[in-house]
Design a protein around this motif. Structure first.
Motif, PDB file in Angstrom:
ATOM      1  N   ASN A  13       0.820  -1.204   0.000  1.00 25.04           N
ATOM      2  CA  ASN A  13       0.000   0.000   0.000  1.00 25.04           C
ATOM      3  C   ASN A  13       0.855   1.256   0.000  1.00 25.04           C
ATOM      4  N   ALA A  14       1.964   1.219   0.725  1.00 24.42           N
ATOM      5  CA  ALA A  14       2.832   2.388   0.803  1.00 24.42           C
ATOM      6  C   ALA A  14       3.504   2.668  -0.538  1.00 24.42           C
ATOM      7  N   LEU A  15       4.008   1.619  -1.200  1.00 26.63           N
ATOM      8  CA  LEU A  15       4.795   1.827  -2.414  1.00 26.63           C
ATOM      9  C   LEU A  15       3.947   1.823  -3.681  1.00 26.63           C
ATOM     10  N   GLU A  16       3.057   0.832  -3.843  1.00 30.59           N
ATOM     11  CA  GLU A  16       2.310   0.719  -5.095  1.00 30.59           C
ATOM     12  C   GLU A  16       1.053   1.582  -5.091  1.00 30.59           C
ATOM     13  N   TRP A  17       0.429   1.765  -3.918  1.00 30.75           N
ATOM     14  CA  TRP A  17      -0.741   2.641  -3.820  1.00 30.75           C
ATOM     15  C   TRP A  17      -0.328   4.073  -3.470  1.00 30.75           C
ATOM     16  N   ASN A  18       0.940   4.234  -3.083  1.00 31.46           N
ATOM     17  CA  ASN A  18       1.496   5.537  -2.723  1.00 31.46           C
ATOM     18  C   ASN A  18       0.718   6.190  -1.584  1.00 31.46           C
ATOM     19  N   ARG A  19       0.484   5.401  -0.539  1.00 32.42           N
ATOM     20  CA  ARG A  19      -0.227   5.893   0.643  1.00 32.42           C
ATOM     21  C   ARG A  19       0.770   6.150   1.777  1.00 32.42           C
ATOM     22  N   ASP A  20       0.680   7.307   2.391  1.00 34.95           N
ATOM     23  CA  ASP A  20       1.472   7.594   3.580  1.00 34.95           C
ATOM     24  C   ASP A  20       0.704   7.042   4.778  1.00 34.95           C
ATOM     25  N   GLY A  71       2.843 -15.124 -21.284  1.00 32.98           N
ATOM     26  CA  GLY A  71       1.552 -15.801 -21.370  1.00 32.98           C
ATOM     27  C   GLY A  71       0.748 -15.756 -20.089  1.00 32.98           C
ATOM     28  N   ASN A  72       1.382 -15.373 -18.967  1.00 28.90           N
ATOM     29  CA  ASN A  72       0.663 -15.209 -17.698  1.00 28.90           C
ATOM     30  C   ASN A  72       0.134 -13.780 -17.638  1.00 28.90           C
ATOM     31  N   ASN A  73      -1.194 -13.647 -17.625  1.00 30.22           N
ATOM     32  CA  ASN A  73      -1.815 -12.328 -17.707  1.00 30.22           C
ATOM     33  C   ASN A  73      -1.977 -11.637 -16.354  1.00 30.22           C
ATOM     34  N   LEU A  74      -1.549 -12.281 -15.281  1.00 32.17           N
ATOM     35  CA  LEU A  74      -1.619 -11.640 -13.975  1.00 32.17           C
ATOM     36  C   LEU A  74      -0.615 -10.486 -13.903  1.00 32.17           C
ATOM     37  N   PRO A  75      -0.881  -9.487 -13.085  1.00 32.12           N
ATOM     38  CA  PRO A  75       0.122  -8.425 -12.905  1.00 32.12           C
ATOM     39  C   PRO A  75       1.338  -8.972 -12.172  1.00 32.12           C
ATOM     40  N   GLY A  76       2.512  -8.526 -12.569  1.00 30.57           N
ATOM     41  CA  GLY A  76       3.726  -8.998 -11.907  1.00 30.57           C
ATOM     42  C   GLY A  76       4.958  -8.570 -12.663  1.00 30.57           C
ATOM     43  N   TRP A  77       6.102  -9.068 -12.212  1.00 31.55           N
ATOM     44  CA  TRP A  77       7.402  -8.681 -12.752  1.00 31.55           C
ATOM     45  C   TRP A  77       7.895  -9.703 -13.757  1.00 31.55           C
ATOM     46  N   HIS A  78       8.674  -9.255 -14.741  1.00 32.57           N
ATOM     47  CA  HIS A  78       9.076 -10.107 -15.856  1.00 32.57           C
ATOM     48  C   HIS A  78      10.361 -10.873 -15.607  1.00 32.57           C
ATOM     49  N   SER A  79      10.943 -10.720 -14.418  1.00 39.26           N
ATOM     50  CA  SER A  79      12.080 -11.552 -14.029  1.00 39.26           C
ATOM     51  C   SER A  79      12.081 -11.707 -12.524  1.00 39.26           C
ATOM     52  N   PRO A  80      12.612 -12.815 -12.003  1.00 34.23           N
ATOM     53  CA  PRO A  80      12.735 -12.957 -10.548  1.00 34.23           C
ATOM     54  C   PRO A  80      13.586 -11.852  -9.934  1.00 34.23           C
ATOM     55  N   GLU A  81      14.599 -11.391 -10.681  1.00 32.88           N
ATOM     56  CA  GLU A  81      15.446 -10.321 -10.156  1.00 32.88           C
ATOM     57  C   GLU A  81      14.660  -9.027  -9.946  1.00 32.88           C
ATOM     58  N   GLN A  82      13.761  -8.718 -10.877  1.00 30.98           N
ATOM     59  CA  GLN A  82      12.921  -7.534 -10.701  1.00 30.98           C
ATOM     60  C   GLN A  82      11.998  -7.708  -9.494  1.00 30.98           C
ATOM     61  N   ALA A  83      11.466  -8.909  -9.338  1.00 30.81           N
ATOM     62  CA  ALA A  83      10.606  -9.178  -8.185  1.00 30.81           C
ATOM     63  C   ALA A  83      11.390  -9.027  -6.876  1.00 30.81           C
ATOM     64  N   TRP A  84      12.630  -9.537  -6.854  1.00 31.19           N
ATOM     65  CA  TRP A  84      13.489  -9.376  -5.680  1.00 31.19           C
ATOM     66  C   TRP A  84      13.706  -7.893  -5.372  1.00 31.19           C
ATOM     67  N   ALA A  85      13.986  -7.109  -6.402  1.00 27.88           N
ATOM     68  CA  ALA A  85      14.218  -5.679  -6.201  1.00 27.88           C
ATOM     69  C   ALA A  85      12.987  -5.000  -5.604  1.00 27.88           C
ATOM     70  N   GLN A  86      11.800  -5.418  -6.049  1.00 29.87           N
ATOM     71  CA  GLN A  86      10.565  -4.853  -5.490  1.00 29.87           C
ATOM     72  C   GLN A  86      10.459  -5.170  -4.001  1.00 29.87           C
ATOM     73  N   THR A  87      10.737  -6.407  -3.613  1.00 23.77           N
ATOM     74  CA  THR A  87      10.647  -6.763  -2.190  1.00 23.77           C
ATOM     75  C   THR A  87      11.693  -6.003  -1.366  1.00 23.77           C
ATOM     76  N   GLN A  88      12.835  -5.698  -1.977  1.00 20.49           N
ATOM     77  CA  GLN A  88      13.853  -4.947  -1.242  1.00 20.49           C
ATOM     78  C   GLN A  88      13.433  -3.491  -1.045  1.00 20.49           C
ATOM     79  N   GLY A  89      12.694  -2.952  -2.017  1.00 17.69           N
ATOM     80  CA  GLY A  89      12.110  -1.629  -1.820  1.00 17.69           C
ATOM     81  C   GLY A  89      11.093  -1.639  -0.687  1.00 17.69           C
ATOM     82  N   GLN A  90      10.300  -2.697  -0.621  1.00 21.59           N
ATOM     83  CA  GLN A  90       9.323  -2.831   0.464  1.00 21.59           C
ATOM     84  C   GLN A  90      10.027  -2.947   1.812  1.00 21.59           C
ATOM     85  N   LEU A  91      11.111  -3.725   1.852  1.00 24.37           N
ATOM     86  CA  LEU A  91      11.903  -3.820   3.082  1.00 24.37           C
ATOM     87  C   LEU A  91      12.430  -2.444   3.491  1.00 24.37           C
ATOM     88  N   ALA A  92      12.880  -1.668   2.518  1.00 28.38           N
ATOM     89  CA  ALA A  92      13.389  -0.322   2.809  1.00 28.38           C
ATOM     90  C   ALA A  92      12.308   0.548   3.433  1.00 28.38           C
TER      91      ALA A  92
END
Length: 356
Positions: A13-20, A71-92
């Protein structure tokens, strides 16, 4: 009594919804008036001040980032590395909240007991930090097994191997199939690091496989009952019995489509479907009847899981309204001890056993 909520997507919510999330709900929603990029804009129910008002002093807070193959139409990242980077932003973000005195990470028995004492000291909660236990919802972002040890060093204490759809380590909601060798490797390393297995979102095949291959501590942070709402996202009575046998605690989710049958997204309304907190108590009671006691159920509201007042019980205006639950339980004949188990005690007992 203070309450433990076993599933909140605060960093999403903080990062993707941009809620303080330091702001009152009213201010968050005022700023979102007129926005249409998310279905729950201006309908938020979770912020740190509202958690304090509701005496919700400890939460299991997620990192979440899905990898989606072509072929997967769900929202998400196109590599595991990008997904890892997103979780590290959340950790930050969690770390930034710690530095601001808003939150504190709970990652072992010592920090748990210290935090429980703080929230039970009888003093005003307005300035107390919200304790958070870090959990990963869907393991796609674990690039290699070695990344799991790095995540554990940063405080990760629970992992749900899958989320929606097919995953790198397991199959999730609306998918089918087994975990396979990579999933087994993940489970083995989780067991070595004493990371809790969150069985939530595992499809039936992967669920049974995970229970067969994992000998550590298991919980289900946010799940309801298939007997009441017939969908693969929910647990069958057989799955509930298996979790109880393993000493698990199941957190009850407050997403309306999981609470009442025949919910149509974007059309149904909580009042129109008579979806209120009494319905949550029906799911709670079903699990307690299967268990024969009140020791295996708690709250895992998911109240900020990409929905707001448009898709949660109509008697929940914000997350502080979880404090309405004890009165509903009393009306159903639950004792004061039962209520304490359900609001916090079962989760605390689980954690004390896992972290002793």
């Amino acid at each position: 009594m203070f309450t433990l909520d076993a599933h909140l997507d605060l960093s999403m919510n903080a990062l993707e919804w941009n809620r303080d999330l330091r702001l009152p709900i009213s201010e968050i929603n005022d700023r979102e008036q007129g926005l249409t990029d998310k279905p729950d804009r201006a309908k938020a129910v979770v912020s740190l001040p509202e958690l304090r008002k509701g005496k919700i002093g400890l939460v299991v807070a997620t990192q979440i980032a899905r990898y989606v193959a072509p072929g997967n139409n769900l929202p998400g990242w196109h590599s595991p590395e990008q997904a890892w980077a997103q979780t590290q932003g959340q950790l930050a973000w969690y770390k930034a909240m710690e530095e601001a005195g808003e939150m504190v990470q709970i990652n072992n028995l010592e920090t748990l007991e210290k935090h429980v004492l703080l929230w039970e000291n009888g003093q005003d909660n307005a300035q107390k930090p919200i304790g958070y236990i870090l959990s990963l919802e869907g393991a796609d972002s674990i690039v290699t097994i070695q990344h799991l040890e790095r995540a554990h060093a940063n405080g990760l204490r629970a992992v749900g191997p899958a989320h929606y759809g097919p995953g790198r380590y397991a199959q999730g909601t609306d998918a089918t199939g087994f975990m396979g060798p990579k999933g087994y490797e993940l489970l083995k390393e989780m067991e070595r690091l004493n990371i809790i297995l969150d069985a939530t979102h595992l499809c039936d095949d992967s669920f049974w496989e995970a229970l067969d291959h994992f000998n550590g501590h298991i919980w289900a942070s946010h799940n309801n009952c298939r007997a009441l709402v017939n969908h693969n996202r929910q647990y069958s009575d057989g799955q509930i019995k298996a979790l109880i046998t393993r000493g698990a605690v199941i957190g009850l989710a407050l997403d309306a489509w999981m609470m009442v049958p025949n919910w149509v997204r974007g059309q149904s309304t909580p009042r129109g479907m008579n979806c209120n907190l009494e319905v949550m108590v029906n799911h709670l009671d079903h699990i307690c009847q299967i268990a024969g006691n009140t020791l295996h159920v708690g709250i895992g509201s998911d109240l900020d899981g990409a929905f707001g007042t448009e898709q949660c019980p109509y008697d929940v205006e914000n997350i502080a309204d979880l404090q309405k639950i004890p009165a509903l339980l009393t009306k159903r004949g639950y004792t004061a001890e039962d209520i304490k188990n359900l609001m916090q005690g079962n989760w605390l007992r689980f954690l004390r056993k896992a972290w002793h």
